[in-house]
Design a protein around this motif. Structure first.
Motif, PDB file in Angstrom:
ATOM      1  N   ARG A 106       0.899  -1.306  -0.065  1.00  0.00           N
ATOM      2  CA  ARG A 106      -0.035   0.111  -0.067  1.00  0.00           C
ATOM      3  C   ARG A 106       0.888   1.012   0.080  1.00  0.00           C
ATOM      4  N   LEU A 107       2.118   1.232   0.821  1.00  0.00           N
ATOM      5  CA  LEU A 107       2.783   2.496   0.941  1.00  0.00           C
ATOM      6  C   LEU A 107       3.622   2.802  -0.335  1.00  0.00           C
ATOM      7  N   GLU A 125       1.814   4.504  -2.854  1.00  0.00           N
ATOM      8  CA  GLU A 125       1.629   5.953  -2.535  1.00  0.00           C
ATOM      9  C   GLU A 125       2.940   6.943  -2.668  1.00  0.00           C
ATOM     10  N   ARG A 126       4.267   6.155  -2.212  1.00  0.00           N
ATOM     11  CA  ARG A 126       5.273   7.128  -1.855  1.00  0.00           C
ATOM     12  C   ARG A 126       6.289   6.703  -2.726  1.00  0.00           C
TER      13      ARG A 126
END
Length: 316
Positions: A185-186, A189-190
């Motif tokens: 998930r991260l 996003e990053r």
């Protein structure tokens, strides 16, 4: 009460290991139990809430199973510091009640514990570096979660029930809440992930834990003489940083994420948490291998298997 031979009661059927056990025990006479009385897909099952002694007792009586597999646990390590009574109720006292029921009905119990029963300082091996923890090494939990799990082990042993306890570590799956899914998930996003590099363990797929459990529950610990505590973890070792790096690399290669972000190693001190984590969580699987002829593959093989599973499932 009549106990049904060969029947298995699976407590915590909706958890990471519980869901894999549903698959691994397919074809067996299995009664599922969850806290709310429904499986993840909405199918009704027994209500067996370990936080509620009466609910747990009803589930045990209604199932009348010869084997009880307890895959339910309080696993919120940080929140346990603020909910010690609830963690103790689920991880300790409920386990003692399961053991007492099993002892009274000549049933046997499979239960899961954790690397958090150790302080993570490590025990020097022959070359002076830390060796993997063995089942009989001294325990010294650092926090509420570890203390509650150790107390549960002790309560089950004291109950007199025939039992096996599998200590595992760094458990993850393609479903549920775990490190792998958080990293994916991260990563989407990053541009950068900062991950602890000074905690060492062996990431272990819930699928492997379930498969081992299904394989060994065909014989009772009492009749086989193979009871007590066993370490059940993947082979090899890595840091959380190593694991995260392998996750994003493997996920990008399978197009589960658009690109692999930078993974930056940090120290535990740079990422303070409510509860202290053991720095050394490597467990020795030699007793499991000697008893059952089982040796789990390297953690990298497990990661490949879980990522392949996610890739085959397609977009969430």
């Amino acid at each position: 009460m009549n106990i049904s031979p060969d029947r298995v009661l699976l407590l915590g059927a909706n958890g990471q290991v519980g869901r894999e056990l549903q698959r691994a025990l397919a074809g067996r006479d299995v009664v599922f139990a969850t806290r709310a009385g429904t499986l993840a897909d909405g199918t009704p099952c027994l209500a067996g809430d370990l936080a509620d002694a009466a609910s747990l007792a009803r589930a045990l009586d209604e199932a009348g199973a010869e084997t009880i597999v307890n895959a339910a646990a309080y696993t919120a390590v940080d929140r346990a510091e603020d909910e010690p009574e609830l963690a103790d109720r689920i991880n300790h006292r409920a386990v003692g009640e399961i053991g007492a029921w099993a002892a009274a009905h000549d049933a046997h119990v499979v239960h899961y514990s954790t690397d958090y029963v150790f302080d993570g300082h490590g025990i020097p091996g022959a070359d002076g570096s830390p060796r993997a923890y063995r089942e009989d090494d001294a325990t010294a939990p650092l926090g509420t979660y570890g203390r509650s799990k150790l107390a549960g082990e002790q309560a089950l042993a004291a109950s007199g029930a025939s039992h096996r306890i599998f200590r595992t570590a760094w458990v993850y799956a393609s479903h549920g809440h775990n490190f792998l899914r958080t990293m994916l998930r991260l990563a989407a996003e990053r541009e950068e992930l900062r991950v602890v590099a000074d905690q060492i363990g062996a990431p272990t797929p819930a699928r492997w834990i379930a498969d081992v459990t299904a394989g060994v529950t065909t014989s009772s610990p009492a009749s086989s003489g193979l009871g007590g505590v066993f370490n059940l973890v993947a082979a090899g070792r890595c840091s959380w940083y190593d694991f995260a790096s392998a996750i994003v690399e493997g996920a990008a290669a399978r197009e589960l994420i658009a690109r692999a972000p930078r993974v930056v190693p940090i120290a535990t001190a740079d990422f303070p948490t409510r509860a202290r984590r053991p720095a050394w969580s490597v467990l020795d699987g030699a007793r499991l291998e000697a008893a059952f002829g089982l040796q789990l593959p390297d953690w990298r093989a497990g990661l490949d298997q879980v990522l392949d599973e996610l890739a085959a499932a397609g977009p969430a």
